[in-house]
Design a protein around this motif. Structure first.
Motif, short mmCIF file in Angstrom:
data_model
loop_
_atom_site.label_atom_id
_atom_site.label_comp_id
_atom_site.label_asym_id
_atom_site.label_seq_id
_atom_site.Cartn_x
_atom_site.Cartn_y
_atom_site.Cartn_z
N PRO A 110 19.26 -14.97 18.65
CA PRO A 110 18.90 -13.55 18.57
C PRO A 110 18.90 -13.05 17.13
CG PRO A 110 20.56 -13.92 20.26
CD PRO A 110 20.47 -15.18 19.45
N VAL A 111 17.96 -12.14 16.82
CA VAL A 111 17.82 -11.59 15.47
C VAL A 111 17.89 -10.07 15.55
CG1 VAL A 111 16.35 -11.41 13.43
CG2 VAL A 111 16.43 -13.55 14.74
N LYS A 112 18.74 -9.48 14.73
CA LYS A 112 18.98 -8.03 14.79
C LYS A 112 18.68 -7.39 13.43
CE LYS A 112 22.69 -4.77 16.03
NZ LYS A 112 24.09 -4.68 16.54
N TRP A 113 18.13 -6.19 13.51
CA TRP A 113 17.87 -5.39 12.30
C TRP A 113 18.17 -3.93 12.58
CZ3 TRP A 113 13.96 -1.56 11.98
CH2 TRP A 113 13.84 -0.94 10.73
N THR A 114 18.86 -3.30 11.67
CA THR A 114 19.09 -1.85 11.75
C THR A 114 18.70 -1.24 10.42
OG1 THR A 114 20.91 -2.11 13.32
CG2 THR A 114 20.79 -0.02 12.14
N ALA A 115 17.88 -0.22 10.46
CA ALA A 115 17.39 0.41 9.22
C ALA A 115 18.51 1.13 8.50
CB ALA A 115 16.27 1.39 9.54
N THR A 116 18.44 1.10 7.18
CA THR A 116 19.27 2.00 6.39
C THR A 116 18.59 3.36 6.36
OG1 THR A 116 18.12 1.49 4.32
CG2 THR A 116 19.97 0.06 4.93
N ARG A 117 19.32 4.36 5.96
CA ARG A 117 18.71 5.69 5.89
C ARG A 117 17.58 5.71 4.85
NH1 ARG A 117 18.15 9.31 9.61
NH2 ARG A 117 20.32 8.96 10.19
N SER A 118 17.73 4.96 3.78
CA SER A 118 16.66 4.90 2.78
C SER A 118 15.40 4.29 3.36
CB SER A 118 17.11 4.09 1.56
OG SER A 118 18.16 4.75 0.88
N GLU A 119 15.57 3.23 4.19
CA GLU A 119 14.39 2.65 4.83
C GLU A 119 13.73 3.66 5.76
OE1 GLU A 119 14.74 -2.04 5.52
OE2 GLU A 119 16.50 -0.95 6.28
N SER A 120 14.53 4.46 6.44
CA SER A 120 13.97 5.47 7.34
C SER A 120 13.11 6.46 6.57
CB SER A 120 15.09 6.20 8.08
OG SER A 120 15.79 5.32 8.94
N PHE A 121 13.60 6.91 5.44
CA PHE A 121 12.83 7.85 4.63
C PHE A 121 11.49 7.24 4.20
CE2 PHE A 121 16.64 10.46 4.00
CZ PHE A 121 16.10 11.73 3.92
N MET A 122 11.50 5.96 3.86
CA MET A 122 10.30 5.33 3.32
C MET A 122 9.32 4.86 4.38
SD MET A 122 11.60 3.00 0.12
CE MET A 122 12.75 2.00 1.10
N THR A 123 9.81 4.51 5.59
CA THR A 123 8.95 3.78 6.52
C THR A 123 8.78 4.42 7.88
OG1 THR A 123 10.78 2.40 7.36
CG2 THR A 123 9.62 1.62 5.39
N ASP A 124 9.67 5.30 8.32
CA ASP A 124 9.41 6.00 9.57
C ASP A 124 8.15 6.84 9.40
OD1 ASP A 124 11.79 4.94 10.39
OD2 ASP A 124 12.79 6.85 10.76
N PHE A 132 -6.97 8.13 4.01
CA PHE A 132 -5.97 7.12 3.63
C PHE A 132 -5.44 7.41 2.24
CE2 PHE A 132 -8.59 4.60 6.66
CZ PHE A 132 -7.58 4.23 7.55
N THR A 133 -4.13 7.33 2.06
CA THR A 133 -3.50 7.47 0.75
C THR A 133 -2.39 6.44 0.62
OG1 THR A 133 -1.85 9.07 1.53
CG2 THR A 133 -3.94 9.96 0.67
N ASN A 134 -1.86 6.27 -0.57
CA ASN A 134 -0.77 5.32 -0.79
C ASN A 134 0.58 5.97 -0.49
OD1 ASN A 134 -2.88 4.29 -3.33
ND2 ASN A 134 -2.15 2.83 -1.76
N THR A 135 0.74 6.37 0.75
CA THR A 135 1.97 6.99 1.23
C THR A 135 2.31 6.40 2.59
OG1 THR A 135 0.79 8.79 2.36
CG2 THR A 135 1.39 9.17 0.05
N ALA A 136 3.50 6.69 3.07
CA ALA A 136 3.91 6.20 4.39
C ALA A 136 2.96 6.72 5.46
CB ALA A 136 5.34 6.64 4.69
N ARG A 153 0.79 -1.23 0.00
CA ARG A 153 0.00 0.00 0.00
C ARG A 153 0.82 1.28 0.00
NH1 ARG A 153 -2.98 -3.89 2.84
NH2 ARG A 153 -5.12 -4.11 2.03
N HIS A 154 2.13 1.18 0.06
CA HIS A 154 2.98 2.36 -0.11
C HIS A 154 4.39 1.93 -0.46
CE1 HIS A 154 5.29 2.15 3.75
NE2 HIS A 154 4.20 1.57 4.21
#
Length: 790
Positions: free
Chosen positions: A279-293, A361-365, A107-108
């Motif tokens: 244990p499972v670890k994930w750290t966002a990339t800056r691109s992911e932050s722009f798209m999903t934060d 609702f829109t197709n955006t983050a 949806r986005h």
């Protein structure tokens, strides 16, 4: 003379020692034995039906341990909105499920549909890129008006793109319409609160752990409120028993609201840790932050301000379209309603206000609270239309504001939108900002600018905000699904030093310093004798975290109450030690004494005695010295102030330079003036960013055009002037024990309209008749406005 310790002192932030020397510990700095890494496959289209996902090639790649898709989570819960809102007609808001991973549709841009777990982060990313997805791309809708006018449905199951159509206060509607119809003058303005990306220094990150021997889970994550994350994951998303889940938020490198909320990545690493046994670890990339934060703002508002023949405000009517993005985030329904609509009277005695908000609702983050959360949107709308009205009427915009201010003898003042202001003095903050901005010298500065071919303008605004959302019984009636109290535990050790456990969490506010100042002041001991513990749900009492400038007003008040309980018990012990009546014991400067005598025992002696109770009268005094308090405020707090911005505009290029900025704020009592000044500086910097350079842009197909720092402009040091801050106009809050009001968001609330007002003033001073320019006021936008006016 300034104090050198305790309440009112500019104590240096103790946490800065580790931050400035590179010794801070953030989520990505934590590693667990045997940990593996997660990466997410994210949609490259804004809207589409998932036909199939083929993980065969990705699963065979080196290091890959498991791959999850939305199918694995289709039977678990969704992440809920934190506030329930009803439409004007009484119908409930539309609340489609927000899944851990997209299932059925994306949806986005950036919507995660799969997650890869691999031995290294690089292997996980490579495999995520190798996942093959067949998506039937569907038309996307980004524009809110088109979404409401029959555009493509973001969620087919709810058969509309409207989340709710909210009116506040509905009983005001007819009177407001009538006042506008009969007014001597009505000013109208349509404006945009531009969408922003939070851009904290630290990207989101999560480390999930599971102990099969005990069934215990642990999530280390970037959170502004660990207990809320634990509650949401336990009760709504994964169904983990709450007592089996510990959430830890270590040092957090900025949040601005974006780390209040629970995100699907947090649930994913926990589920994966259990399945894989590591244990499972994930750290966002800056691109992911722009798209999903969660993004901020994104309102389009039509404003009407009605005035009588003498310039008195009669009514304000607003219609706002508020973008909530593709899914509801935890506070997304509260931000455009009760955090925005209830502030639409501002500092003014406007008798009639009606607010209508349609959430779309829109197709955006997803869009949620961002520094100020609804109050910047309200203040911008009010302060822009007042300036426009003053220009239309040919009157001084400052005097127009003064004529309509709530005056000091009117408190407590009930606004037509349901708030009760307890204290304030808006004339005083206006007087102060005009003084420190040197308004009397402005004409000479304008003339000097004109000699260099530049146009100089000044914008002055007045703002008010509501902080420390409360009380729980009221917000519960308004739709909040959580309580909004906070808690603190004060543990006195046998040697007299303390551990203080608080429900609030710091992401740059200086809690470790300010909370210690409060307790040190009350006990008369050194601040270095107090340790502040936060961010670990296994150690701290259940608190509601940090946002909405609530930390001192709410959690600080709980801390005061807990410390008062400690003092009360310590007084009993001191009375026993000195063989005196409890009522005869006084406590000051870190010592207990018997009134009218020279008998005295020090704080440390009493603390030690609490843990060596050889001869306590056990029917009256229990051993130990530790107390907990929960504090639920009686009302919001209402910080207020006046800001003045001075700009130069180059009429040939449209470039705007902010040459001076002054802020006069009323924060009630101030615990640490240095921290307060820093908070205002940071907020003003973000507000100038919104006003001049920041803007999140999607194209018509839902592609994010501002997905990196190459395309999204952040304010830099040379975009900012010296910021003159004053907080001497103090009217203490009447309903919390510290008399504090909150300072963390003020700068971001008052600065955008001050900047825009200043630019409009500059252009009009040069004979360029421009009524309004939407933010951000980039050189291109300003230049286009100049050309259109000419």
């Amino acid at each position: 003379m300034p104090k050198d310790s305790g309440i009112g002192a500019s104590s240096k932030r103790r946490e800065d020692v580790r931050f400035l020397t590179g010794r801070g510990r953030y989520t990505d700095d934590f590693s667990a034995v045997g940990q593996v890494h997660a990466a997410f496959a994210r949609s490259s289209v804004a809207h589409g039906k998932i036909r199939s996902i083929d993980t065969t090639r990705a699963a065979a790649m080196p290091g890959v341990l498991a791959i999850f898709t939305g199918e694995d989570f289709k039977d678990v819960g969704g992440n809920p909105a934190g506030w329930y809102i009803e439409s004007r007609d009484g119908t409930p808001m539309k609340e489609p499920k927000r899944p851990v991973l997209a299932h059925g549709k994306v949806r986005h841009i950036g919507d995660a549909y799969a997650a890869v777990i691999a031995e290294t982060a690089a292997q996980a990313r490579d495999a995520a890129e190798a996942i093959e997805i067949d998506i039937e791309e569907l038309p996307a809708v980004v524009d809110m008006r088109k979404a409401l006018e029959g555009g493509p449905l973001v969620h087919d199951e709810i058969e509309t793109n409207q989340c709710f159509d909210w009116g506040w206060i509905e009983a005001n509607r007819e009177a407001t319409d009538a006042a506008i119809k009969s007014a001597a003058h009505v000013t109208k303005l349509e404006l945009v609160n531009n969408r922003l990306v939070p851009n904290a220094m630290e990207p989101r990150a999560s480390l999930g752990e599971y102990d099969p021997g005990t069934g215990d889970y642990k999530l280390t994550t970037t959170s502004q409120n660990p207990h809320l994350h634990r509650l949401l994951i336990s009760a709504f998303v994964l169904g983990i028993p709450e007592h089996k889940l510990t959430v830890i938020a270590p040092d957090v490198g900025g949040g601005f609201g974006s780390k209040i909320y629970h995100y699907g990545e947090e649930a994913l690493v926990l589920a994966a840790a259990k399945k894989l046994g590591c244990p499972v670890k994930w750290t966002a990339t800056r691109s992911e932050s722009f798209m999903t934060d969660a993004h901020g703002r994104d309102h389009v508002t039509k404003m009407e301000l009605a005035l009588d023949a003498d310039g008195k405000f009669l009514a304000i009517r607003t219609e706002t379209l508020a973008n909530v993005g593709a899914y509801l985030s935890n506070f997304s329904t509260a931000t455009p309603t009760f955090l925005h609509g209830t502030l639409m009277a501002g500092n003014y005695t406007v008798p009639n206000v009606y607010v209508n908000v349609k959430a779309v609702f829109t197709n955006t983050a997803p869009v949620d609270a961002y520094r100020g959360a609804g109050r910047p949107e309200a203040t911008y709308s009010i302060e822009r239309i007042i300036d426009k009205a003053a220009r239309e009427l040919g009157v001084d915009p400052i005097e127009l504001r003064r004529k309509n201010f709530v005056k000091p003898d009117m408190y407590p003042y009930t606004t037509p939108v349901g708030l009760v202001y307890d204290t304030g003095n808006y004339d005083a903050t206006m007087d102060k900002v005009l003084e420190i901005a040197d308004v009397s010298g402005f004409a000479a500065r304008r003339k000097e600018s004109e000699s260099r071919g530049k146009l100089r303008g000044m914008g002055v605004v007045s703002y008010i905000e509501a902080c420390g959302i409360a009380p729980s019984n009221l917000v519960g009636q308004l739709g909040s699904r959580v309580g909004l109290y906070d808690a603190a535990t004060v543990r006195v050790n046998a040697t007299g030093n303390l551990s203080v456990m608080v429900g609030a969490h710091s992401h740059g506010q200086g809690h470790e310093t300010a909370f210690a100042q409060v307790v040190a002041d009350m006990l008369g001991i050194g601040e270095d004798q107090i340790e502040v513990v936060h961010g670990d749900s296994s150690k701290i009492p259940f608190g509601m975290g940090t946002y909405g400038s609530r930390s001192l007003a709410v959690c600080g008040s709980a801390l005061v109450r807990a410390t008062e309980k400690v003092i009360a018990k310590a007084r009993k012990i001191a009375a026993h030690m000195m063989e005196a009546a409890e009522d005869d014991i006084s406590f000051e400067n870190g010592a207990f004494s018997v009134k009218g005598t020279d008998k005295k025992v020090a704080w440390g002696e009493v603390a030690l005695k609490a843990y060596i109770p050889h001869n306590f009268p056990l029917e009256n005094i229990e051993p130990g010295l530790e107390e907990t308090a929960f504090y639920d405020p009686a009302n919001f707090t209402y910080p207020a102030g006046a800001y003045a911005a001075e700009v130069e505009v180059d009429p040939d290029t449209g470039k705007v330079q902010v040459v001076a900025f002054a802020a006069a704020d009323d924060f009630g009592n101030v615990i640490n003036p240095m921290i307060v000044e820093g908070q205002v500086h940071g907020g003003v910097a973000q507000g100038i960013g919104q006003a001049l350079v920041e803007g999140c842009v999607y194209d018509a197909n839902g592609q994010l055009l501002s997905a990196s720092y190459m395309d999204y402009a952040m304010p830099r040091a040379d975009d900012l002037p010296m910021i003159h801050v004053d907080h001497s106009c103090q009217t203490p809050c009447t309903h919390n024990p510290l008399g504090v009001k909150g300072c963390g968001e003020a700068g971001a609330i008052g600065s955008p309209p001050a900047i825009v007002n200043a630019v409009i003033d500059a252009l009009n001073s040069g004979g360029i008749k421009v009524a309004h320019i939407d933010m951000p006021l980039t050189p291109g936008r300003v230049w286009q406005a100049i050309q259109a006016a000419r």
